[in-house]
Design an enzyme around this catalytic site. Structure first.
Site, PDB file in Angstrom:
ATOM      1  N   TYR A 177      43.221 -69.213   1.223  1.00 48.28           N
ATOM      2  CA  TYR A 177      42.252 -68.938  -0.196  1.00 48.28           C
ATOM      3  C   TYR A 177      40.743 -68.626   0.083  1.00 48.28           C
ATOM      4  O   TYR A 177      39.948 -68.981  -0.783  1.00 48.28           O
ATOM      5  CB  TYR A 177      42.766 -69.978  -0.955  1.00 48.28           C
TER       6      TYR A 177
ATOM      7  N   ASN B 221      51.221 -71.025 -11.539  1.00 43.15           N
ATOM      8  CA  ASN B 221      52.094 -69.781 -11.785  1.00 43.15           C
ATOM      9  C   ASN B 221      53.140 -69.412 -10.831  1.00 43.15           C
ATOM     10  O   ASN B 221      53.598 -68.182 -10.575  1.00 43.15           O
ATOM     11  CB  ASN B 221      51.076 -68.405 -11.927  1.00 43.15           C
TER      12      ASN B 221
ATOM     13  N   HIS C 187      52.817 -66.597  -5.017  1.00 42.25           N
ATOM     14  CA  HIS C 187      51.485 -65.815  -4.642  1.00 42.25           C
ATOM     15  C   HIS C 187      51.987 -64.631  -3.956  1.00 42.25           C
ATOM     16  O   HIS C 187      53.194 -64.530  -3.375  1.00 42.25           O
ATOM     17  CB  HIS C 187      50.809 -66.614  -3.401  1.00 42.25           C
TER      18      HIS C 187
ATOM     19  N   LYS D 159      55.191 -71.363  -4.763  1.00 44.87           N
ATOM     20  CA  LYS D 159      54.361 -72.607  -4.870  1.00 44.87           C
ATOM     21  C   LYS D 159      54.732 -73.975  -5.140  1.00 44.87           C
ATOM     22  O   LYS D 159      56.023 -73.736  -5.614  1.00 44.87           O
ATOM     23  CB  LYS D 159      52.921 -71.886  -6.033  1.00 44.87           C
TER      24      LYS D 159
ATOM     25  N   GLU E 186      47.467 -62.647   5.844  1.00 46.41           N
ATOM     26  CA  GLU E 186      48.129 -63.755   5.372  1.00 46.41           C
ATOM     27  C   GLU E 186      49.496 -64.272   5.932  1.00 46.41           C
ATOM     28  O   GLU E 186      49.930 -65.219   6.372  1.00 46.41           O
ATOM     29  CB  GLU E 186      48.134 -63.434   3.829  1.00 46.41           C
TER      30      GLU E 186
HETATM   31  P1  DAT Z   1      46.849 -64.115  -7.992  1.00 41.77           P
HETATM   32  O1  DAT Z   1      47.445 -65.109  -7.578  1.00 41.77           O
HETATM   33  O2  DAT Z   1      47.208 -63.260  -9.432  1.00 41.77           O
HETATM   34  O3  DAT Z   1      46.472 -63.254  -6.995  1.00 41.77           O
HETATM   35  P2  DAT Z   1      43.746 -65.055  -7.641  1.00 41.77           P
HETATM   36  O4  DAT Z   1      43.805 -64.661  -6.212  1.00 41.77           O
HETATM   37  O5  DAT Z   1      42.568 -64.680  -8.557  1.00 41.77           O
HETATM   38  O6  DAT Z   1      45.147 -64.879  -8.562  1.00 41.77           O
HETATM   39  O7  DAT Z   1      43.568 -66.560  -7.773  1.00 41.77           O
HETATM   40  C1  DAT Z   1      44.583 -67.369  -6.910  1.00 41.77           C
HETATM   41  C2  DAT Z   1      45.276 -68.376  -7.782  1.00 41.77           C
HETATM   42  O8  DAT Z   1      44.275 -69.441  -8.477  1.00 41.77           O
HETATM   43  C3  DAT Z   1      45.970 -67.884  -9.063  1.00 41.77           C
HETATM   44  O9  DAT Z   1      47.230 -67.620  -8.804  1.00 41.77           O
HETATM   45  C4  DAT Z   1      45.932 -69.111 -10.243  1.00 41.77           C
HETATM   46  C5  DAT Z   1      44.253 -69.691  -9.670  1.00 41.77           C
HETATM   47  N1  DAT Z   1      43.427 -69.256 -10.516  1.00 41.77           N
HETATM   48  C6  DAT Z   1      42.813 -68.086 -10.509  1.00 41.77           C
HETATM   49  N2  DAT Z   1      41.913 -67.662 -11.711  1.00 41.77           N
HETATM   50  C7  DAT Z   1      41.942 -69.117 -12.249  1.00 41.77           C
HETATM   51  C8  DAT Z   1      40.992 -69.358 -13.376  1.00 41.77           C
HETATM   52  N3  DAT Z   1      40.179 -68.714 -13.631  1.00 41.77           N
HETATM   53  N4  DAT Z   1      41.211 -70.667 -13.450  1.00 41.77           N
HETATM   54  C9  DAT Z   1      42.138 -71.414 -13.046  1.00 41.77           C
HETATM   55  N5  DAT Z   1      43.070 -71.159 -12.323  1.00 41.77           N
HETATM   56  C10 DAT Z   1      42.736 -69.888 -11.811  1.00 41.77           C
HETATM   57 MG    MG Z   2      45.257 -63.369  -5.319  1.00 35.40          MG
END
Ligand code: DAT
Ligand code: MG
Length: 140
Positions: free
Chosen positions: A51, A118, A121, A11, A132
């Site tokens: 997303y 973080n 992805h 990212k 994806e």
């Molecule tokens: P991951 O990347 O671990 O698969 P995800 O698909 O649930 O997590 O979410 C996509 C991204 O969005 C994630 O890497 C960080 C952000 N994110 C997820 N949940 C969040 C939250 N509750 N508050 C803020 N950012 C969040």
């Molecule tokens: Mg995810």
């Protein structure tokens, strides 16, 4: 056990901090093969597709803004159980509690931002990996 493919993104926070090599090194040291790689500036259209599952959530707009805030690196990693394996290398979503030894646990922390930043992805299932991969590597 057959070979799988997963879509990994470094990212904008990871690229800005010069962590592209670190992420790729961890994937390769684990024994997975990087079979495709590109750097790009993502536009809104590609991120809306990527997303789609998060549309409507409170962090959705901040997530898209963040992902457009600088270049990203997209890559395909291959190997047996690589989807699960890369998620394990990445650590859990929240970098504050991601285990030390993981990419997110070692290299990221909570910032004063609406979206969690973080570093990486990784696809979460065979279906999302194929979807994806076609978004980021589907011809053109
Ligand atoms: P991951 O990347 O671990 O698969 P995800 O698909 O649930 O997590 O979410 C996509 C991204 O969005 C994630 O890497 C960080 C952000 N994110 C997820 N949940 C969040 C939250 N509750 N508050 C803020 N950012 C969040
Ligand atoms: Mg995810």
């Amino acid at each position: 056990m057959s070979k799988e493919r997963t879509l990994v993104l470094v990212k904008p926070d990871g690229v800005r901090r010069g962590l592209v090599g670190e992420v790729i090194a961890r994937i390769e040291r684990k024994g997975y093969e990087v079979t495709a790689l590109r750097m790009l500036q993502a536009d809104r259209a590609i991120l809306e597709r990527h997303y789609a599952e998060h549309e409507g959530k409170p962090f959705y707009e901040p997530l898209l803004e963040f992902m457009m805030s600088g270049p990203i690196v997209a890559l395909i990693a291959e190997g047996e159980r690589v989807i699960e394996g890369f998620r394990s290398l990445a650590g859990v979503t929240d970098p504050t509690v991601a285990a030390p030894g993981t990419i997110r646990g070692d290299l990221a922390r909570q910032q004063a931002t609406k979206v969690v930043q973080n570093i990486v992805h990784g696809s979460d299932s065979v279906e999302s990996a194929e979807r994806e991969i076609s978004i980021f590597f589907g011809g053109k």
